[in-house]
Design an enzyme around this catalytic site. Structure first.
Site, short mmCIF file in Angstrom:
data_model
loop_
_atom_site.label_atom_id
_atom_site.label_comp_id
_atom_site.label_asym_id
_atom_site.label_seq_id
_atom_site.Cartn_x
_atom_site.Cartn_y
_atom_site.Cartn_z
N HIS A 1 -33.19 -32.70 119.30
CA HIS A 1 -31.84 -32.32 118.85
C HIS A 1 -31.35 -31.00 119.43
O HIS A 1 -30.29 -30.53 119.02
CB HIS A 1 -31.79 -32.20 117.33
CG HIS A 1 -32.00 -33.49 116.61
ND1 HIS A 1 -30.95 -34.31 116.26
CD2 HIS A 1 -33.12 -34.10 116.19
CE1 HIS A 1 -31.43 -35.39 115.63
NE2 HIS A 1 -32.76 -35.27 115.58
N LYS B 1 -18.70 -25.43 110.77
CA LYS B 1 -20.06 -25.72 111.27
C LYS B 1 -20.89 -24.46 111.07
O LYS B 1 -20.36 -23.40 110.74
CB LYS B 1 -20.02 -26.10 112.75
CG LYS B 1 -19.23 -25.09 113.62
CD LYS B 1 -19.09 -25.54 115.07
CE LYS B 1 -18.04 -26.58 115.30
NZ LYS B 1 -18.54 -27.83 115.84
N LYS C 1 -21.87 -21.88 119.52
CA LYS C 1 -20.74 -22.68 119.03
C LYS C 1 -19.41 -21.93 119.22
O LYS C 1 -18.34 -22.51 119.08
CB LYS C 1 -20.95 -23.05 117.57
CG LYS C 1 -22.14 -24.00 117.35
CD LYS C 1 -22.38 -24.25 115.87
CE LYS C 1 -23.64 -25.04 115.59
NZ LYS C 1 -23.51 -26.49 115.87
N LYS D 1 -16.38 -36.82 112.80
CA LYS D 1 -15.74 -36.95 111.48
C LYS D 1 -14.27 -36.56 111.56
O LYS D 1 -13.39 -37.22 111.00
CB LYS D 1 -16.47 -36.07 110.45
CG LYS D 1 -17.89 -36.54 110.18
CD LYS D 1 -18.78 -35.44 109.57
CE LYS D 1 -20.25 -35.84 109.76
NZ LYS D 1 -21.20 -34.74 109.48
C1 26V Z 1 -34.30 -26.00 114.29
C2 26V Z 1 -35.07 -25.07 113.72
C3 26V Z 1 -35.76 -24.16 114.59
C4 26V Z 1 -36.92 -23.59 113.89
C5 26V Z 1 -36.53 -23.03 112.57
C6 26V Z 1 -36.00 -24.07 111.66
C7 26V Z 1 -35.15 -25.02 112.34
C8 26V Z 1 -34.45 -25.91 111.57
C9 26V Z 1 -33.67 -26.83 112.16
C10 26V Z 1 -33.61 -26.88 113.51
C11 26V Z 1 -32.79 -27.93 114.11
C12 26V Z 1 -31.82 -27.40 115.05
C13 26V Z 1 -31.38 -28.54 115.80
C14 26V Z 1 -30.14 -29.14 115.26
O1 26V Z 1 -29.73 -29.09 114.11
N1 26V Z 1 -29.51 -29.78 116.16
C15 26V Z 1 -28.25 -30.44 115.93
O2 26V Z 1 -28.53 -31.81 115.75
C16 26V Z 1 -27.35 -32.55 115.52
C17 26V Z 1 -27.76 -33.96 115.24
O3 26V Z 1 -28.36 -34.52 116.36
C18 26V Z 1 -26.45 -32.43 116.73
O4 26V Z 1 -25.26 -33.13 116.45
C19 26V Z 1 -26.13 -30.98 117.03
O5 26V Z 1 -25.39 -30.87 118.23
C20 26V Z 1 -27.41 -30.20 117.16
O6 26V Z 1 -27.15 -28.81 117.29
#
Ligand code: 26V
Length: 844
Positions: free
Chosen positions: A391, A582, A588, A694
């Site tokens: 992601h 967001k 962003k 959305k």
């Molecule tokens: C990353 C991390 C990094 C370590 C610390 C905790 C943590 C928690 C969550 C994340 C996830 C980050 C990635 C994320 O949310 N990506 C988003 O995913 C969406 C669904 O695929 C996408 O639409 C967004 O563009 C993307 O930024």
């Protein structure tokens, strides 16, 4: 550029954006809720069930009950109907193959409207509550959001769960039952303050506690070896510490209640709440310390999605829920099928990002240690069962764990990872003998920043398929983070563009637009969103446009009320509502929007009598508590708002609002009221985006870069119905190589220079003139996100948007075409693609 609307005569003829509120209120009243046949006996039955739940399950009289009590009673009565639906559809059947969706986050929001809508009981529930003297809207408002996620990744998991249930894909979602979801955000003098979120304070009527489904999760300890004289060495992990994972099941009912799946969330409990030996020895504090340590695992969601901080508790959470989920699905498989060799035929496990990537060694360990399979067989089963979704490409968000920490917390897993890596590198060095291939680039261990396990490559190597979440993102995976692994296995990476569930984001969030769609496209549009295409000809129908615009106007009036209540700012609902909602993150580029706001403010001040298009700039979003720049951006939005909103020379030509505590339920209020959707990330950095979908579905026009799913949105709605600006991903790659690109961009734009000066010199922060120097200095000397470079084109396209707003026929035509052409972005389409091309499960 928006196209001419053929039947448009003149602008006064159109649904004028300045109609009086009385007129729009009347127009809104003409929307009828689509079809639910309300049977009088069903109303009576539900009414009596709700009353009985209130009295016997909640223990309250109707007179004493608060809205929260009525909510719990209503949820319990509907939960009974979900259970009945499950038993009707699935009782005693064993599906051929199940999907297991492992995610550290499920950003669900409220469940009541989903449940009512999918059961076909919205009006029935409304009538039942009305009989009891209760307003459904109040009951809906009393449900706390289940906010077990940070943003896009968690919300995607929730949309996918709803779609899998609606498509009758047998699935179990696995996650953590956090006591506290994402923090509550408030603004104190414009600064973000975090407070704990307490969704479980009064219990959760949707869930079933399943104490019989409890697993032991180990941590630490050591590994021993035994040999039974068969030259087969077996290793055994002896954890120093164990924690129980207790299941809580939330049923997820699909569309028309044809199928029900379960979201199984794990709660951490100490296996011995009080260590009696210590207690008896007089160590009363020490006797309960272990309990606190165990239960900390499911206490709180980590609120950062911007950088992997490598905290031990986070790794404990990841292993805790991954191990519990694998133990649970392995036990189910053995009970149903006997041999684990057939696991890949009957189970497809999807890893939502690398957070459950420890599944690779943990499944190996379970297969070898608990089920005595040899390494080769365990590897074959593992790599045919696991699948991984990436992601993000941002390097700071890619997870790595120090080898030292892994060895201490998960010694057996570290051994398995070493062996996986050794076999993998052996194979590669054989293949690469001739070429100048550097195997360290594909190693699962990073040796450059101390020794760390690279979770992305581990998940990649242990999975059958790896997917990105938009076409561009999947291509970038191949050319950047997984370049070398991709060269080894060129078939592994595929694309699965994200989607959103239309039941929540259209039917429930926007019943007025749904009614219009049903009227124009027929009832079938509720089952099959591709029928939205039938709205295309209505884009040229002046009367339809008028009603579409009236729908929007009614929703903007509602949002204006919310804005007034929560920020004290009065906004004019006939102004253009320009929305950026967001997580706050530099990539962003909320800052780009804010600089343009300042430049616009300065331009209006210079020519106040020009025919400006009135705008309300609406921001909402949380910043990670440790993300200093993001929190400063929030403060900047508030400081700009204070100056602009109180400048009498500006009036209603420009208003700026930052709505606190962005959430799924707040999104449901903002999105139907948005005219313009800001999707302005630096090209190549937003993996997909789903808010973009959305908003476009609800008819907001997008102003965006060629990034993530924006590109595919443009392809679907048509280039003439979206406002694209800025560098594309290739252009970004080229530009960052040019020296002093930021200084050059600032030198070339007097407007940009003036806006930056104003922000930097304290025009918006006279109490602390240097407050925003860190933001401005970063732009002048670094500008990693190319904000300065894209500014001029952004300004240009915003003025084009101003002009387009003054041609309502064209504007509403484009808005309708957006709604009509967004069907492909349904998460039903995403889930069908996953089912066919990744999981190989049949969809009816
Ligand atoms: C990353 C991390 C990094 C370590 C610390 C905790 C943590 C928690 C969550 C994340 C996830 C980050 C990635 C994320 O949310 N990506 C988003 O995913 C969406 C669904 O695929 C996408 O639409 C967004 O563009 C993307 O930024």
């Amino acid at each position: 550029m928006l196209k001419e609307a053929p039947s448009a005569r003149d602008r006064n003829d159109e649904a004028d954006t300045s109609a009086s509120s009385a007129k729009t209120a009347k127009a809104a009243a003409t929307f009828v809720k689509p079809r639910e046949i309300v049977h009088a006996d069903a109303v009576v039955a539900l009414r009596e069930d709700i009353r009985a739940k209130l009295v016997y399950a909640i223990g309250k009289t109707p007179e004493a009950a608060r809205e929260r009590d009525w909510f719990a009673a209503t949820a319990l009565a509907l939960r009974d109907r979900i259970v009945d639906a499950r038993d009707r559809a699935q009782a005693g059947t064993v599906p051929d193959k199940r999907v297991y969706y492992l995610s550290l986050e499920f950003l669900i929001g409220r469940l009541l409207s989903d449940a009512m809508n999918n059961l076909g009981l919205v009006e029935t529930t409304r009538a039942a509550l009305r009989d009891l003297g209760i307003d459904l809207a109040d009951v809906e408002g009393a449900e706390p959001d289940a906010a077990l996620g940070n943003g896009g990744l968690g919300r995607l998991a929730a949309c996918f769960m709803e779609s899998m249930a609606s498509l009758s894909i047998p699935a179990v979602g696995y996650g953590i039952r956090y006591d506290h979801g994402i923090f509550r955000q408030s603004l104190e003098n414009g600064w973000q303050r975090e407070a704990p979120e307490t969704w479980l304070a009064e219990g959760n009527p949707w869930e079933f506690a399943r104490p019989e489904a409890t697993y032991t999760i180990g941590f630490g300890g050591h590994v021993t070896m035994t040999s039974q004289g068969d030259h087969h060495i077996r290793r055994h992990w002896h954890p120093a510490e164990t924690v129980n994972a207790v299941a809580y099941d939330v049923p997820i009912v699909g569309w028309k209640a044809k199928h029900v799946n379960v979201l199984r969330l794990w709660k951490a409990e100490a296996d011995a709440p009080v260590e009696l030996a210590r207690f008896n020895a007089g160590d009363h504090v020490g006797a309960v310390a272990g309990r606190a340590r165990a239960e900390a695992i499911s206490r709180v969601l980590y609120p950062s999605d911007s950088s992997a901080e490598g905290q031990e508790l986070r790794l404990r959470q990841e292993f805790f829920f991954t191990s519990a989920s694998l133990q649970d699905l392995v036990r189910r498989h053995v009970a149903e099928r006997g041999s684990l060799r057939s696991l890949p035929d009957h189970a497809a496990i999807q890893l939502n990002d690398t957070h459950p990537a420890i599944a690779v060694p943990e499944l190996m360990r379970i297969l070898m240690e608990d089920h005595d399979l040899p390494w080769e067989d365990a590897w074959q089963i593992t790599t045919h069962t696991l699948h991984y979704t990436n992601h993000t490409l941002l390097p700071e968000a890619l997870e790595t764990w120090p080898v030292e920490l892994m060895e201490r917390l998960l010694p057996r897993h570290m051994q398995i990872i070493y062996l996986i890596n050794w076999l993998h590198l052996e194979e590669q060095s054989k293949n690469a003998r001739s070429g100048a291939f550097d195997v360290s680039t594909v190693s699962l261990i990073d040796e450059t920043h101390g020794r760390r396990v690279r979770m992305g490559p581990l998940a990649f190597h242990g999975s059958r398929r790896v997917n990105g979440v938009s076409a561009l993102h999947s291509e970038l995976l191949k050319s950047t983070v997984f370049k070398d692994l991709h060269a080894i296995e060129p078939e592994k990476i595929i694309n699965k563009t994200n989607g959103i569930t239309f039941r929540r984001w259209l039917h429930n969030a926007n019943p007025e637009l749904t009614a219009l769609a049903v009227e124009a496209a027929g009832e079938g549009v509720l089952d099959d969103p591709t029928l939205l295409e039938r709205l295309v000809p209505f884009a040229d129908d002046a009367d339809f446009r008028k009603r579409y615009a009236a729908m929007r106007k009614a929703r903007k009036e509602r949002l204006a009320q919310v804005i007034a209540e929560r920020t004290g700012v009065t906004v004019d609902p006939s102004a253009l509502f320009d929305v950026q909602i967001k997580r706050i993150h530099e990539y962003k580029r909320q800052l780009l929007n804010l600089i343009e706001t300042v430049a616009l403010y300065q331009a209006i001040k210079q020519a106040p009598h020009k025919d400006w298009t009135p705008r309300v700039k609406i921001f909402a979003g949380k910043a990670a508590p440790s993300y200093v720049q993001a929190k400063l951006i929030i403060k900047l939005a508030g400081d700009i708002a204070n100056v602009v909103n109180n400048d009498p020379e500006i009036g209603d030509r420009l208003k700026v609002v930052f709505l606190p505590n962005y959430s799924v339920s707040l999104a449901e209020v903002i999105i139907p009221a948005a005219d313009l959707s800001e999707q302005i990330s630096t090209a190549g950095m937003e993996a997909s985006g789903t808010g973009n979908m959305k908003l476009a579905l609800n008819g907001a026009l997008t102003v965006g870069t060629l990034d993530g799913a924006n590109i595919e949105i443009k392809d679907h709605v048509g280039a003439e119905n979206i406002f694209i600006f800025g560098l594309d991903a290739e252009g970004v790659l080229a530009r960052v190589k040019e020296p002093d690109y930021a200084a050059k961009a600032i030198a070339a734009s007097a407007r940009l220079a003036a806006a930056l000066d104003a922000i930097g010199n304290g025009t918006f922060s006279p109490d602390d003139p240097g407050r925003f120097a860190p933001l401005v200095d970063e732009l002048r000397h670094g500008d990693r996100y190319l904000t300065t470079v894209d500014f001029e084109d952004y300004w240009r396209v915003q003025r084009e948007i101003d002009a387009a707003w003054k041609r309502p026929a064209q504007w509403w035509r484009a808005a309708i075409l957006n709604t009509a052409r967004m069907a492909w972005f349904s998460s039903d389409r995403s889930m069908r693609e996953y089912a066919e091309e990744i999981w190989r499960v049949k969809v009816a």
